[in-house]
Design a protein around this motif. Structure first.
Motif, PDB file in Angstrom:
ATOM      1  N   THR A  80       0.849  -1.192   0.000  1.00  0.00           N
ATOM      2  CA  THR A  80       0.000   0.000   0.000  1.00  0.00           C
ATOM      3  C   THR A  80       0.883   1.240   0.000  1.00  0.00           C
ATOM      4  N   GLU A  81       0.266   2.411  -0.082  1.00  0.00           N
ATOM      5  CA  GLU A  81       1.020   3.657  -0.120  1.00  0.00           C
ATOM      6  C   GLU A  81       1.463   4.043   1.300  1.00  0.00           C
ATOM      7  N   VAL A  82       2.740   4.316   1.440  1.00  0.00           N
ATOM      8  CA  VAL A  82       3.292   4.829   2.701  1.00  0.00           C
ATOM      9  C   VAL A  82       3.982   6.146   2.366  1.00  0.00           C
ATOM     10  N   ASN A  83       3.434   7.245   2.856  1.00  0.00           N
ATOM     11  CA  ASN A  83       3.891   8.571   2.434  1.00  0.00           C
ATOM     12  C   ASN A  83       5.385   8.774   2.660  1.00  0.00           C
ATOM     13  N   GLU A  84       5.868   8.355   3.832  1.00  0.00           N
ATOM     14  CA  GLU A  84       7.288   8.568   4.137  1.00  0.00           C
ATOM     15  C   GLU A  84       8.190   7.825   3.142  1.00  0.00           C
ATOM     16  N   VAL A  85       7.773   6.623   2.785  1.00  0.00           N
ATOM     17  CA  VAL A  85       8.572   5.838   1.839  1.00  0.00           C
ATOM     18  C   VAL A  85       8.474   6.432   0.440  1.00  0.00           C
ATOM     19  N   ASN A  86       7.276   6.837   0.036  1.00  0.00           N
ATOM     20  CA  ASN A  86       7.115   7.467  -1.280  1.00  0.00           C
ATOM     21  C   ASN A  86       7.977   8.722  -1.393  1.00  0.00           C
ATOM     22  N   SER A  87       7.978   9.536  -0.342  1.00  0.00           N
ATOM     23  CA  SER A  87       8.775  10.770  -0.346  1.00  0.00           C
ATOM     24  C   SER A  87      10.263  10.459  -0.416  1.00  0.00           C
ATOM     25  N   CYS A  88      10.663   9.411   0.287  1.00  0.00           N
ATOM     26  CA  CYS A  88      12.067   9.013   0.290  1.00  0.00           C
ATOM     27  C   CYS A  88      12.527   8.638  -1.115  1.00  0.00           C
ATOM     28  N   ILE A  89      11.776   7.784  -1.785  1.00  0.00           N
ATOM     29  CA  ILE A  89      12.157   7.361  -3.137  1.00  0.00           C
ATOM     30  C   ILE A  89      12.083   8.530  -4.117  1.00  0.00           C
ATOM     31  N   ALA A  90      11.078   9.388  -3.947  1.00  0.00           N
ATOM     32  CA  ALA A  90      10.915  10.534  -4.851  1.00  0.00           C
ATOM     33  C   ALA A  90      12.111  11.471  -4.790  1.00  0.00           C
ATOM     34  N   GLN A  91      12.660  11.679  -3.577  1.00  0.00           N
ATOM     35  CA  GLN A  91      13.794  12.610  -3.494  1.00  0.00           C
ATOM     36  C   GLN A  91      15.037  12.027  -4.165  1.00  0.00           C
ATOM     37  N   PHE A  92      15.193  10.688  -4.160  1.00  0.00           N
ATOM     38  CA  PHE A  92      16.332  10.106  -4.871  1.00  0.00           C
ATOM     39  C   PHE A  92      16.131  10.191  -6.382  1.00  0.00           C
ATOM     40  N   ARG A  93      14.884  10.084  -6.829  1.00  0.00           N
ATOM     41  CA  ARG A  93      14.622  10.260  -8.260  1.00  0.00           C
ATOM     42  C   ARG A  93      14.952  11.699  -8.680  1.00  0.00           C
ATOM     43  N   ALA A  94      14.587  12.673  -7.823  1.00  0.00           N
ATOM     44  CA  ALA A  94      14.874  14.080  -8.133  1.00  0.00           C
ATOM     45  C   ALA A  94      16.386  14.324  -8.153  1.00  0.00           C
ATOM     46  N   LYS A  95      17.101  13.723  -7.208  1.00  0.00           N
ATOM     47  CA  LYS A  95      18.555  13.887  -7.192  1.00  0.00           C
ATOM     48  C   LYS A  95      19.190  13.308  -8.451  1.00  0.00           C
ATOM     49  N   ARG A  96      18.708  12.153  -8.877  1.00  0.00           N
ATOM     50  CA  ARG A  96      19.275  11.537 -10.083  1.00  0.00           C
ATOM     51  C   ARG A  96      19.082  12.445 -11.296  1.00  0.00           C
ATOM     52  N   ILE A  97      17.883  13.016 -11.443  1.00  0.00           N
ATOM     53  CA  ILE A  97      17.599  13.880 -12.579  1.00  0.00           C
ATOM     54  C   ILE A  97      18.452  15.141 -12.538  1.00  0.00           C
ATOM     55  N   ASP A  98      18.584  15.758 -11.353  1.00  0.00           N
ATOM     56  CA  ASP A  98      19.305  17.029 -11.233  1.00  0.00           C
ATOM     57  C   ASP A  98      20.818  16.857 -11.206  1.00  0.00           C
ATOM     58  N   LEU A  99      21.304  15.794 -10.581  1.00  0.00           N
ATOM     59  CA  LEU A  99      22.740  15.670 -10.342  1.00  0.00           C
ATOM     60  C   LEU A  99      23.446  14.746 -11.321  1.00  0.00           C
ATOM     61  N   ARG A 100      22.721  13.762 -11.867  1.00  0.00           N
ATOM     62  CA  ARG A 100      23.344  12.839 -12.821  1.00  0.00           C
ATOM     63  C   ARG A 100      22.371  12.562 -13.966  1.00  0.00           C
ATOM     64  N   PRO A 101      22.025  13.589 -14.733  1.00  0.00           N
ATOM     65  CA  PRO A 101      20.987  13.442 -15.769  1.00  0.00           C
ATOM     66  C   PRO A 101      21.345  12.447 -16.875  1.00  0.00           C
ATOM     67  N   GLN A 102      22.639  12.171 -17.069  1.00  0.00           N
ATOM     68  CA  GLN A 102      23.042  11.251 -18.124  1.00  0.00           C
ATOM     69  C   GLN A 102      23.038   9.796 -17.662  1.00  0.00           C
ATOM     70  N   ALA A 103      22.874   9.589 -16.352  1.00  0.00           N
ATOM     71  CA  ALA A 103      22.888   8.231 -15.813  1.00  0.00           C
ATOM     72  C   ALA A 103      21.558   7.528 -16.097  1.00  0.00           C
ATOM     73  N   GLU A 104      21.549   6.195 -15.943  1.00  0.00           N
ATOM     74  CA  GLU A 104      20.319   5.450 -16.198  1.00  0.00           C
ATOM     75  C   GLU A 104      19.253   5.811 -15.170  1.00  0.00           C
ATOM     76  N   ARG A 105      18.022   5.652 -15.546  1.00  0.00           N
ATOM     77  CA  ARG A 105      16.909   5.945 -14.656  1.00  0.00           C
ATOM     78  C   ARG A 105      16.873   4.932 -13.518  1.00  0.00           C
ATOM     79  N   LEU A 106      16.288   5.334 -12.398  1.00  0.00           N
ATOM     80  CA  LEU A 106      16.194   4.422 -11.264  1.00  0.00           C
ATOM     81  C   LEU A 106      15.202   3.300 -11.559  1.00  0.00           C
TER      82      LEU A 106
END
Length: 246
Positions: free
Chosen positions: A112-138
């Protein structure tokens, strides 16, 4: 390698600011701080958030190895809160509870949806896009969650101080690949914590000295290709202190 300007200027909005610790206020007197920790029946939310970040950071690290990794697959978190040994023992206790709590949250998030976990994964997705845009997607959410649970299930907990028998012997074949290290002076000076990506750091001397303050900053030094996996949890006053030094 990541340096002070990288952490507290260029990437502060992603590595530091989302993780500022606002739910822990410890007395300045050591004995009082130890008693305050003893009175905590459960870990502060900020510590649970840090352990969740450690689990997801480790999951991504294991699932998507970079081309150059001097410490191999090792993945670590540092907890540095008080100088007093009894206080470190209390933090060791609270980290154990935070580990169990985080595993339950990750397992629940598979169903099920757990807000804290969703937020945690979302911030790593944002970091990947902003900091390593050429790297593979998560990977997908469930793949990350399953690996994050494995990271916590296999995590070793080390208490490093003069009274503990624990150590960081990286030549020992039994040394866990995933590790959370709790301590103070020993982990603050001259010790390499291999694969350090998440820090929970609340201790601040009343009289800061620049060189000794920088020695405690173990988050300077990871490879820049690792920067999207770094999370630094600090008190607001410590953020400004390190930013001014930088």
């Amino acid at each position: 390698y990541l340096g002070p300007l990288d952490v507290f200027h260029d990437y502060r909005h992603l590595l530091v600011d989302p993780h500022i610790v606002n739910d822990v206020v410890l007395p300045s007197r050591g004995a009082d701080a130890v008693q305050a920790l003893k009175n905590m029946n459960r870990p502060p939310k900020s510590l649970i958030d840090a352990v969740l970040n450690y689990s997801v950071s480790g999951a991504i690290h294991h699932l998507q190895p970079r081309k150059f990794m001097p410490h191999g697959m090792r993945h670590s978190m540092m907890v540095h809160v008080v100088r007093e040994i009894q206080g470190q023992k209390e933090m060791h206790r609270l980290v154990k509870i935070a580990l169990r709590t985080s595993i339950k949250m990750l397992v629940k998030a598979l169903e099920t949806e757990v807000n804290e976990v969703n937020s945690c994964i979302a911030q790593f997705r944002a970091k990947r896009i902003d900091l390593r845009p050429q790297a593979e997607r998560l990977p997908s959410k469930n793949i990350i969650l399953e690996e994050a649970i494995r990271v916590l299930d296999t995590t070793g907990l080390r208490l490093l101080n003069s009274r503990s028998d624990d150590d960081l012997d990286y030549d020992d074949p039994e040394m866990p690949e995933n590790l959370i290290v709790v301590g103070s002076q020993i982990i603050g000076r001259g010790l390499s914590i291999e694969g350090l990506r998440v820090s929970y750091f609340l201790r601040h001397p009343n009289t800061p000295v620049i060189d000794s303050t920088l020695q405690t900053a173990r988050w300077f030094g990871p490879l820049k290709d690792d920067k999207d996996l770094i999370c630094i949890h600090l008190l607001p006053e410590l953020v400004e202190r390190f930013a001014k030094i930088a």
